[in-house]
Structures are given as C-alpha cells and as structure tokens.
Design an enzyme around this catalytic site. Structure first.
Site, PDB file in Angstrom:
ATOM      1  N   GLY A 121     -16.156 -10.669   3.133  1.00 49.85           N
ATOM      2  CA  GLY A 121     -15.383  -9.300   3.210  1.00 49.85           C
ATOM      3  C   GLY A 121     -14.039  -9.315   3.495  1.00 49.85           C
ATOM      4  O   GLY A 121     -13.778 -10.004   4.633  1.00 49.85           O
TER       5      GLY A 121
ATOM      6  N   SER B  18     -20.820  -2.400  10.174  1.00 51.78           N
ATOM      7  CA  SER B  18     -20.755  -3.718  11.098  1.00 51.78           C
ATOM      8  C   SER B  18     -21.953  -3.910  11.501  1.00 51.78           C
ATOM      9  O   SER B  18     -22.963  -2.734  11.812  1.00 51.78           O
ATOM     10  CB  SER B  18     -19.672  -3.700  12.008  1.00 51.78           C
ATOM     11  OG  SER B  18     -20.151  -4.650  13.031  1.00 51.78           O
TER      12      SER B  18
ATOM     13  N   GLY C 281     -22.754  -3.415   3.565  1.00 50.88           N
ATOM     14  CA  GLY C 281     -21.715  -4.084   3.420  1.00 50.88           C
ATOM     15  C   GLY C 281     -21.984  -5.431   3.026  1.00 50.88           C
ATOM     16  O   GLY C 281     -21.452  -6.189   2.013  1.00 50.88           O
ATOM     17  N   HIS C 282     -23.071  -6.137   3.572  1.00 49.52           N
ATOM     18  CA  HIS C 282     -23.499  -7.382   2.981  1.00 49.52           C
ATOM     19  C   HIS C 282     -24.013  -7.227   1.668  1.00 49.52           C
ATOM     20  O   HIS C 282     -23.911  -8.184   0.694  1.00 49.52           O
ATOM     21  CB  HIS C 282     -24.567  -7.816   3.885  1.00 49.52           C
ATOM     22  CG  HIS C 282     -24.137  -8.157   5.306  1.00 49.52           C
ATOM     23  ND1 HIS C 282     -24.486  -7.432   6.396  1.00 49.52           N
ATOM     24  CD2 HIS C 282     -23.261  -9.160   6.074  1.00 49.52           C
ATOM     25  CE1 HIS C 282     -24.072  -7.790   7.499  1.00 49.52           C
ATOM     26  NE2 HIS C 282     -23.458  -8.868   7.279  1.00 49.52           N
TER      27      HIS C 282
ATOM     28  N   ASP D 268     -13.375  -8.434   7.661  1.00 49.67           N
ATOM     29  CA  ASP D 268     -12.668  -9.524   8.612  1.00 49.67           C
ATOM     30  C   ASP D 268     -11.808 -10.312   8.152  1.00 49.67           C
ATOM     31  O   ASP D 268     -11.903 -11.206   7.438  1.00 49.67           O
ATOM     32  CB  ASP D 268     -14.114 -10.483   9.036  1.00 49.67           C
ATOM     33  CG  ASP D 268     -15.241  -9.952   9.560  1.00 49.67           C
ATOM     34  OD1 ASP D 268     -15.302  -9.664  10.641  1.00 49.67           O
ATOM     35  OD2 ASP D 268     -16.365  -9.580   8.717  1.00 49.67           O
TER      36      ASP D 268
ATOM     37  N   HIS E 116     -26.535  -5.097   6.342  1.00 46.51           N
ATOM     38  CA  HIS E 116     -26.111  -3.739   5.981  1.00 46.51           C
ATOM     39  C   HIS E 116     -25.711  -3.776   4.401  1.00 46.51           C
ATOM     40  O   HIS E 116     -25.509  -4.310   3.868  1.00 46.51           O
ATOM     41  CB  HIS E 116     -25.256  -2.991   7.024  1.00 46.51           C
ATOM     42  CG  HIS E 116     -23.894  -3.906   7.340  1.00 46.51           C
ATOM     43  ND1 HIS E 116     -23.135  -4.158   6.493  1.00 46.51           N
ATOM     44  CD2 HIS E 116     -23.726  -4.490   8.494  1.00 46.51           C
ATOM     45  CE1 HIS E 116     -22.244  -4.808   6.879  1.00 46.51           C
ATOM     46  NE2 HIS E 116     -22.372  -5.243   8.237  1.00 46.51           N
TER      47      HIS E 116
END
Ligand code: AMP
Length: 282
Positions: free
Chosen positions: A147, A185, A36-37, A150, A34
């Site tokens: 990230g 997530s 975020g990645h 986590d 997503h």
C-alpha cells in the site's frame, strides 16, 4: 482456502500452482485486516492466478517501547476475511518458523530510511526490509502488493528489490480511506470516538496543501506551517513530523518543483497515525 503455518507447506503449494502454469501474487500483512488490506488482495486476484496472504506480526520491526505485545491479533476474523476475498493460501507462520535461530543478517536500505519515520523508529525499516526479503524467499511470488499508505516502506521495498535483483515485481496500491479521508489502519482502533473525528484533519490539511500548490504556492516552509496550524487547531496531538519530500529519494524539498510527497506522522491519544499524499505542481 488453504491455511498453513510452515514454509515447507507454503513452498509446496506455490510450487504446484507454478507447475500448473499459474502466476503467484503475494500480500504480506500483519493481520487485523481491514478494507485497505482487502483492496490489496483484490488487486492480486485481478492480476495473478494464485493469491497468497501472509499474516505475521514481525517482532524485529517494533522498538522496545512500541506496541508489539498489544498489536491487534484477530486470527479467526482475519481467516474469514481472507476466505471471503477468495484468497487461495493464507500463510500464518509462528515467530519460530520465521526466526528459527537468532537472525544475524540484517538488510539496511541506506538513505531512504534515515528520514521521516526512520528518525523516530530506529531500526524499524531494517526489520521490515529483512522480513520482507525472508517472506519473498519463503513464498517466491511473481508479484507482491504493497500500500502507498506506508509510502516510505514501499520505497524501501522497491529499492531493496532493485538493488538486490530480487525477482519479484512490486505493485503499489492506492491508500484506501474512510469517507472523511482518514486512511484505514489496523491501529485506528486505538482512537476514542472523539479522537477518530479529530483524526480526519490529517487528510484535510494535506488536501489543502495540494490545493495551495495547484494555486501556485509551492514553498515548503509555508505549506508546512499551514498544515501544522490546521492540525494543531483540531485538538491535542503531537506532530512527529510533516515533510515534503522528493517521491523517489525521500529527501526534503524547499519547493514543490517536481513530483513530491507530503508525509506525516502524528500522535493523537494512544494512536500514532501516518499518512501521505502525492503532490505536484501541475
Ligand atoms: P500492515 O498489516 O499494516 O503491515 O499492512 C500490510 C499492507 O497493507 C502494507 O502494504 C500496507 O501499506 C497496506 N495497507 C495498510 N493500510 C492500507 C490502506 N488504508 N490502504 C491501502 N493499503 C494499506
């Protein structure tokens, strides 16, 4: 983009990049990529010449009652995402490549793994630390991107690298959020539409606690009680934990009297959501 499944191919491609004098950035993931990645991949591309992404759903970090079998696997879509982001090398090893024989060696980062998610996911961080070290040995990057989403995992990896003199620089990347504050997530897709709206309360509650600290209210007990109340009022959920911990040691604080982190895990419907936020008095 090269897509490979073996350690041998990965090492050969990384070695030839290094022979050309290129620096190597690495983004380990479990796929279902997503935004975020994507932000981690972009950070790697900015800092390094060659960007390697791994997609590996690591069985040893899932408990027996957890979602290993149902964890989203969308290989084709992930390939396209990596291609679009300009990834140079996508490493997608099968389980047999990473665990060719039963792995008798397990890495445990003590203290940092006893609280927070460690209390609810026995053995999880041993699985994470061990597979990340294995992946580092396979890819041998200069820098690896993780990230803050986590946060406990990030601290575990930072500590492991420092303790064992692993020659990889860990780069921490900020949590990427939806417009309403929900941290992206891969598991958010387990939420129904109503639960998705409800889930925004987590970031809202943490944000309010940060404001309270800035307003001079620094006692953890009160901050935690307010957050619990706000989260429970938003709809049915199970709060696994909300803690305010020291940024480095992850030990509980009675007062926000130093750089701290609010960390939480909350179950809404079928989804276990984790999130965290930095908080300091200043
Ligand atoms: P995962 O695929 O969930 O194992 O995550 C792979 C990497 O992406 C880890 O370093 C995560 O911390 C990071 N990550 C996951 N979600 C986010 C997010 N919303 N923002 C930034 N990084 C993230």
């Amino acid at each position: 983009m090269e897509v490979v499944t073996t350690i041998k191919q990965t090492r050969a491609l990384v070695a030839s990049a290094r022979a050309r004098g290129e620096s190597v950035g690495f983004v380990p993931t479990m796929g279902a990529l997503h935004v975020g990645h994507r932000s981690l991949i972009q950070a790697s591309r900015q800092k390094c010449d060659l960007t390697v992404v791994s997609i590996f759903v690591n069985p040893t970090q899932f408990g027996p009652a957890e979602d290993f079998d149902s964890y989203p696997r969308v290989e084709e879509k992930d390939r396209t995402t990596c291609d679009q982001e300009g990834v140079d090398l996508l490493f997608m090893p099968p389980v047999k490549e990473v665990y060719p024989q039963p792995c008798l060696s397990t890495l445990r980062v003590r203290d940092l793994t006893s609280g927070l998610c460690g209390r609810f996911r026995s053995g999880h961080f041993d699985g994470v630390a061990t597979v990340v070290l294995k992946l580092f040995n396979m890819v041998q990057p200069d820098q690896a991107f993780f990230g803050e989403k986590d946060y406990q995992q990030l601290r575990v990896i930072q500590q492991m690298v420092a303790d064992l003199m692993v020659p990889v620089e860990i780069v921490a990347c900020p949590t990427y959020r939806e417009a309403d504050g929900l941290a992206l997530s891969s598991r958010n897709q387990y939420l129904t539409a109503g639960e998705r709206v409800q889930a925004a309360v987590l970031h809202r509650a943490m944000g309010r606690a940060v404001d309270s600290v800035h307003g001079g209210s620094v006692r953890a007990e009160e901050l935690l009680a307010d957050m619990r109340q706000e989260i429970t009022a938003a709809g049915p959920c199970i709060i696994e934990y909300i803690d305010i911990v020291d940024t480095q040691t992850l030990q509980d604080l009675d007062e926000v009297d130093r750089p701290a982190r609010i960390c939480l895990a909350v179950r809404i419907g079928a989804c276990r959501l984790i999130d965290n936020i930095a908080v300091d008095r200043a």
